[in-house]
Design a protein around this motif. Structure first.
Motif: not given
Length: 307
Positions: A140-169
């Motif tokens: 789920f990090g900036g270069t993680g496998a799932i983050s890469d997939v989400l980045s391609g789908l959303l067309d923007r960089p995704v880093n769930l490990m540094t996202n405060p909104d997803t931290f608790a989950l």
């Protein structure tokens, strides 16, 4: 007097007869006395302006000042809210997860498949939090496998490990992945104690798998569920120091500061030993009250409770 003397002789005789059993448990008793009960005396620091250089005897007493500062400190309020959010998420999702998995495995006929799944889900329990966080970073990090997939789908960089909104989950998902196997073993052991005659009688009466689970399995393991829930409520203000502190810098203290990390930063690193000790003492008192209260409610509802 004669009766009391008789009871004393009887007690001495019983102790002497079981002397090897008491000798066997003596190391465990010594361990708990030295490392669990003696350190409780250190809670006196909560009423002091403690200095390690002066010690408990030389540090000045400040009465309830540390507790007053604890109530009025805004950082404590934020840490308490974050702790409760994470704890409630874990009680709501991480606590029932092993129960659901145990029910699923209990319905599997093949013992080989059941043992294989048990072994696979139990292995993460022995993995340290450093490794768990590294695995999550790789996914789920900036270069993680799932983050890469989400980045391609959303067309923007995704880093769930540094996202405060997803931290608790993410924290809750880590707890589920790491500890689901341990809880599953406990629930499966409880299910093994349910008499097979009940299932056979229910099957003869035409009860399907769902009805047997609802009317036989769950009532049969209810005491274990209640016991584990009561014990979990006792640690409602504890959500895992090592797990949180390894990821706090990535998302910031606003969402990742919990009571355990507050005690560490304010007490160990900041040197405010009195305030940190007061916070830890309040945690222990609240946990004890919750355990006693939950046990009382369980007994009032007709259950066995924890004690």
């Amino acid at each position: 007097m004669l009766e009391r003397a008789t009871r004393r002789r009887t007690l001495k005789r019983r102790l002497w007869q079981a002397r090897w059993s008491y000798l066997f448990i003596l190391p465990g008793v010594i361990y708990f006395v030295i490392f669990r009960y003696v350190p409780l005396l250190g809670n006196a620091v909560a009423w002091q302006d403690y200095s390690p250089y002066l010690g408990v005897a030389g540090s000045p007493w400040v009465a309830w000042d540390n507790f007053e500062r604890l109530i009025t400190d805004p950082e404590v309020a934020d840490a308490l809210i974050n702790t409760l959010v994470l704890s409630l998420l874990q009680i709501g999702f991480a606590f029932p997860a092993p129960l659901l998995l145990a029910l699923l495995l209990n319905s599997i006929v093949s013992d080989r498949i059941k043992r294989f799944v048990q072994s696979v889900v139990y292995l993460p329990h022995f993995i340290g939090w450093v490794i768990v966080v590294s695995i999550w970073q790789a996914l789920f990090g900036g270069t993680g496998a799932i983050s890469d997939v989400l980045s391609g789908l959303l067309d923007r960089p995704v880093n769930l490990m540094t996202n405060p909104d997803t931290f608790a989950l993410l924290i809750t998902s880590q707890v589920i992945w790491k500890e689901i196997g341990w809880g599953t073993i406990i629930f499966l052991a409880a299910m093994a104690l349910v008499p097979l005659e009940r299932y056979e009688a229910a099957a003869v009466d035409g009860a399907g798998g769902w009805r047997r689970m609802w009317h036989i399995t769950l009532p049969g393991i209810t005491p274990v569920i209640v016991l584990l829930l009561i014990l979990r409520l006792g640690s409602v203000l504890t959500v895992g120091f090592e797990q949180i502190i390894l990821q706090q810098d990535a998302v910031g203290a606003d969402v990742a500061q919990v009571l355990d990390t507050f005690v560490y930063y304010r007490g160990v690193l900041g040197g405010d030993w009195g305030l940190a000790t007061a916070a830890g003492l309040v945690k222990g008192v609240v946990g004890t009250v919750l355990v006693l209260g939950a046990n009382w409610v369980a007994k009032r509802l007709g259950g066995e409770g924890a004690f």
